[in-house]
Motif scaffolding. Structure first.
Motif, short mmCIF file in Angstrom:
data_model
loop_
_atom_site.label_atom_id
_atom_site.label_comp_id
_atom_site.label_asym_id
_atom_site.label_seq_id
_atom_site.Cartn_x
_atom_site.Cartn_y
_atom_site.Cartn_z
N MET A 169 -9.11 -2.40 -45.84
CA MET A 169 -8.47 -4.34 -46.35
C MET A 169 -8.04 -3.50 -47.65
O MET A 169 -8.46 -3.30 -48.89
N CYS A 170 -6.33 -3.81 -47.92
CA CYS A 170 -5.65 -3.87 -48.85
C CYS A 170 -4.75 -5.03 -48.33
O CYS A 170 -4.47 -5.62 -48.13
N SER A 171 -4.13 -5.49 -49.90
CA SER A 171 -2.57 -5.79 -49.78
C SER A 171 -2.05 -5.43 -49.84
O SER A 171 -2.14 -4.29 -50.87
N ILE A 172 -0.13 -5.22 -49.99
CA ILE A 172 0.62 -4.99 -49.54
C ILE A 172 1.98 -6.30 -50.04
O ILE A 172 1.91 -6.96 -49.29
N VAL A 173 2.39 -6.02 -50.72
CA VAL A 173 4.25 -7.09 -51.42
C VAL A 173 5.45 -6.08 -51.08
O VAL A 173 5.08 -5.21 -52.10
N GLY A 174 6.42 -6.51 -50.71
CA GLY A 174 7.68 -6.00 -50.96
C GLY A 174 8.78 -6.53 -50.83
O GLY A 174 8.67 -7.76 -50.00
N ASN A 177 -1.41 -0.13 -46.04
CA ASN A 177 -3.11 -1.05 -46.24
C ASN A 177 -3.57 -0.81 -44.10
O ASN A 177 -2.76 -0.55 -43.50
N GLY A 178 -4.40 -0.26 -45.04
CA GLY A 178 -4.92 0.58 -43.98
C GLY A 178 -6.01 2.04 -44.03
O GLY A 178 -6.44 1.98 -44.72
N CYS A 219 -16.16 0.51 -38.25
CA CYS A 219 -14.74 0.11 -38.83
C CYS A 219 -14.02 1.06 -38.71
O CYS A 219 -13.94 1.82 -39.92
N LYS A 220 -12.92 1.69 -38.07
CA LYS A 220 -11.92 3.37 -38.38
C LYS A 220 -11.08 2.25 -38.71
O LYS A 220 -10.53 3.61 -39.36
N TYR A 221 -10.39 1.08 -39.44
CA TYR A 221 -9.11 1.29 -39.36
C TYR A 221 -8.87 0.47 -40.77
O TYR A 221 -8.23 -0.81 -40.73
N GLY A 222 -10.21 0.58 -41.92
CA GLY A 222 -9.71 0.57 -43.14
C GLY A 222 -10.20 -1.24 -44.03
O GLY A 222 -10.55 -1.19 -45.16
N ILE A 223 -11.50 -1.13 -43.62
CA ILE A 223 -12.38 -2.12 -43.56
C ILE A 223 -14.25 -0.78 -44.13
O ILE A 223 -14.21 -0.86 -43.21
N ASN A 224 -14.55 -1.56 -45.13
CA ASN A 224 -15.92 -0.75 -45.58
C ASN A 224 -17.47 -0.91 -44.64
O ASN A 224 -17.95 -1.53 -45.40
N ILE A 225 -17.07 -0.38 -43.32
CA ILE A 225 -17.97 -0.20 -42.89
C ILE A 225 -18.05 0.99 -42.25
O ILE A 225 -17.25 1.53 -41.17
#
Length: 457
Positions: A1-6, A104-105, A395-401
């Motif tokens: 989990m991150c955040s992105i902005v453009g 993010n991912g 979680c295999k998709y970006g969460i720290n579990i």
């Protein structure tokens, strides 16, 4: 989990650095390890600045240095690669042209892609998957000079979840999303006169920045805003079934954001109502009991739970707002220490039967300490209500579990979990309850079921 902005601004003489900064402040809850901003104007090189820690670490001097009317930003929550500054986004690559990229991912086949690049004679300087994505994109861009062909090449190679923004020198701003749409990405525009565009991980930054929500970037879609602010869209890969991360609504996103056109607040409210009905069906409801949320993400469900059961709602747990999110801290020791600093209970709990409502129970660290704290303040009985089903897998998709063993629910019955957290009763919803609350079934629920989108391929 991150955040992105453009951001692509229609004002060529207006720098977007402060606007990116404000958007990242709005998305700080999605990552607190590092933050970064990259900008560029017409015929300008890309300027980049990265800082460890929170977005507030950026100074006025830093932002003034980041000139240009196009830019991207990122807040980092480390899952792939360590939290050192070299792994912070945006990642910059200078060949075949200057490109800044942020994601993010999480890339599931990182090692395979690393070997592929090595076979092409391309070395990596970091242990972060964003570098792999950047160099895959650059490989094809060197050959074709076409952004959509380059995204097509990347999507064919990368297995995982990703929403990406990319700044290409003298060309424009690119945004794209993985074919399952696991991680969210929205798009907004200021007005028909002001053709400024924003992409963001959630809709809240659009509201704060004065942008009108235009659309969700579709799973498998790429959108390119060129230097003349012409919007070019292309479906790169189209899956028959989507798999949006359910944890976005449960915990990750701000309650004032919409994800896939569904209000995060409303989804949590729906789950609170459902859990209230379950509690009534189990004859747990007592008019003398009080409903208490674990702040902040448990509050929406708790209010709805109290309304559904006609019980009193009380904010007996007080949150220190100067402590960062504990779930996304790197170690269990850090989480446990900061929970004590973050949460405290008032004396009002003494002698009360407490319905304690939280968004979820992940490792059990917060649940154990809050139950213990409430009982030390004299709570008579604690009925713990989780607004999320049991988390039993990684979680295999970006969460720290990263391991099943760290999850309190893995391999345990509800009663065994109840005893471990110290509650008198424990109520979980079912997977169907969650789908009902969200009003959709195109969800990634791998951490709840052990079944992941890519397993079906």
């Amino acid at each position: 989990m991150c955040s992105i902005v453009g951001i692509a601004s229609g004002e060529k003489k207006q720098d977007v650095s402060y606007e990116l900064y404000n958007a990242l402040i709005c998305l700080q809850h999605r990552g607190q390890d590092a933050a970064g901003i990259a900008t560029a104007g017409p015929d300008e090189k890309i300027h980049v600045k990265k800082k460890k820690g929170l977005v507030f670490e950026f100074t006025k001097k830093n932002l003034n240095h980041l000139t240009g009317n196009f830019g991207i930003g990122h807040t980092r929550y480390s899952t792939a690669g360590s939290s050192k500054i070299e792994n912070a986004h945006p990642y910059i690559i200078n060949y075949p042209t200057s490109i800044a990229i942020a994601s993010n991912g999480d890339t599931r086949n990182y090692n395979e892609l690393k070997q592929f690049l090595h076979n092409q004679g391309i070395c990596l300087q970091t242990d972060c998957d964003i570098e792999v994505m950047a160099k895959l994109f650059a490989c094809q861009y060197l050959k074709s000079k076409d952004v959509f062909e380059s995204v097509t090449f990347l999507m064919k190679k990368v297995i995982g979840a990703y929403s990406v923004v990319c700044l290409i020198q003298n060309k424009g701003l690119l945004a794209f999303r993985d074919p399952y749409g696991i991680r969210p990405l929205v798009m907004g525009q200021k007005s028909s006169q002001d053709k400024s565009f924003m992409f963001a991980s959630e809709s809240a930054p659009l509201d704060i920045g004065g942008y009108k929500f235009t659309c969700n970037v579709k799973p498998g879609e790429a959108i390119f805003i060129d230097r003349d602010l012409k919007c070019n869209r292309k479906m790169i890969v189209e899956k028959t079934k989507k798999a949006h991360c359910m944890f976005e609504w449960v915990y990750l996103a701000r309650p004032d954001s919409d994800i896939e056109n569904l209000s995060v607040y409303r989804s949590r409210e729906n789950m609170g109502k459902i859990m209230g009905k379950i509690a009534k069906s189990m004859n747990y409801v007592d008019p003398e009991s009080v409903v208490v949320p674990v702040p902040d993400s448990g509050r929406s469900a708790a209010i709805a739970f109290a309304e559904e059961t006609d019980m009193k709602y009380r904010d007996y747990i007080i949150k220190n707002r100067y402590i960062a999110r504990t779930f996304i801290m790197e170690t269990g020791k850090m989480r446990a220490k900061n929970i004590k600093l973050k949460l405290n209970a008032s004396q009002g709990v003494a002698g009360k039967i407490i319905f304690l409502i939280d968004d979820s129970i992940v490792r059990g660290t917060t649940a154990k300490q809050i139950v213990k704290m409430l009982k030390s303040k004299g709570a008579k009985k604690i009925i713990f209500v989780s607004a999320c089903p049991k988390l039993i897998s990684t979680c295999k998709y970006g969460i720290n579990i990263s391991t099943k063993e760290e999850l309190i629910a893995h391999g345990k019955t509800v009663d065994e979990i109840r005893k471990e957290i110290g509650a008198d009763e424990l109520i979980y919803p079912s997977l169907d309850n969650l789908k009902e609350a969200l009003g959709m079934d195109e969800l990634c629920m791998g951490c709840l079921s052990g079944k992941y989108p890519h397993n079906a391929e």
